[in-house]
Design a protein around this motif. Sequence first.
Motif, short mmCIF file in Angstrom:
data_model
loop_
_atom_site.label_atom_id
_atom_site.label_comp_id
_atom_site.label_asym_id
_atom_site.label_seq_id
_atom_site.Cartn_x
_atom_site.Cartn_y
_atom_site.Cartn_z
N UNK A 9 0.83 -1.21 0.00
CA UNK A 9 0.00 0.00 0.00
C UNK A 9 0.87 1.26 0.00
N UNK A 10 0.46 2.22 -0.82
CA UNK A 10 1.18 3.51 -0.88
C UNK A 10 0.18 4.65 -0.77
N UNK A 11 0.57 5.69 -0.03
CA UNK A 11 -0.25 6.90 0.02
C UNK A 11 0.63 8.10 0.35
N UNK A 12 0.55 9.11 -0.50
CA UNK A 12 1.28 10.36 -0.23
C UNK A 12 0.29 11.50 -0.19
N UNK A 13 0.62 12.51 0.61
CA UNK A 13 -0.10 13.78 0.53
C UNK A 13 0.93 14.78 0.00
N UNK A 14 0.78 15.18 -1.22
CA UNK A 14 1.80 15.97 -1.94
C UNK A 14 3.14 15.26 -1.83
N UNK A 15 4.16 15.94 -1.24
CA UNK A 15 5.48 15.28 -1.20
C UNK A 15 5.68 14.45 0.07
N UNK A 16 4.61 14.38 0.90
CA UNK A 16 4.71 13.63 2.16
C UNK A 16 4.31 12.16 1.94
#
Length: 292
Positions: A9-16
Amino acid sequence: MNILQIDDLHKSFRENDVISGLDLSVEENTIYGFIGSNGSGKTTTMKMVLGLLKQDAGQIHVNGEKVTFGHTATNRYIGFLPDVPEFYAYMNAEEYLKLCAEITDIRKSGQKERIDHLLALVGLQGVETRIKTYSRGMKQRLGIAQALINQPKLLICDEPTSALDPKGRREILNILQQIKGETTVIFSTHILTDVERICDKAGILYEGKIRKEIDLKKEALGEKGIVVELMPEEYEVLSGELPLERLDENKYRVTGLPIETVYRLLNTHKIYPDHLVRERKTLEDVYLEVTS
Ligand SMILES: Nc1ncnc2c1ncn2[C@@H]1O[C@H](COP(=O)(O)OP(=O)(O)OP(=O)(O)O)[C@@H](O)[C@H]1O
């Protein structure tokens, strides 16, 4: 069978990059402690499991069915307890659970029995007062009853004990332990003693992944050191030969040496301490090793 299966699983908020390659499986009828510091991504992961947040990549299966963002069909298997549950405060517990039963389409004939069972389970049977007068612990207990109303296969709790006093915490932990036979529980927390108390397994979320998983029922957490009590003159003799870390006035920890070596050295100097024990690691020790 795994009631919850998360793969890559992958999840980013902008560059975070909050979640980056998370794998997690939770077996049926177990209690899983999902451990992580503030901001490590526990709530983000749970929101994705509930189909409320879209992952960038990876797969989530609940009870063998794929979770798809926006299609909350798999939520029929899930009960969810947020960290601060909200209620209609002017109702009492029974009225509130009745409303929940109606919304969740529980058959009329089974409603009373289910509600009575849940009220007894969470210790709110016969409590007539309105929810607005409840303590935090009572609200949390009612939250569990609400989350269990439709007999979910998986109960997800987001930091269920964080805001509670020791008595309130114990009550919640006891309830979670009691329901293990009926439902699988996954709960996120950073209170590691709670995890040690009731969880079968624990996973440490750090930098986007489960960095370590511990089977708390099977594995001892390893040895932290050997604790020995020494009089000041004994300390003087041994301090040049053993790595002695002072714990309190007369207690010292020796790390990195087998107990036989410590015994031999004490024997050589004819030192026979009253107290000499192997010290086991706690979950906190393991957590700090993984996250520092
Ligand atoms: N909607 C959002 N938009 C931007 N950043 C977000 C959003 N939701 C979460 N984050 C960020 O993602 C990270 C993980 O947050 P999350 O709430 O999942 O952590 P947590 O492990 O549940 O923390 P806590 O123990 O404090 O509840 C944080 O850096 C947070 O600021």
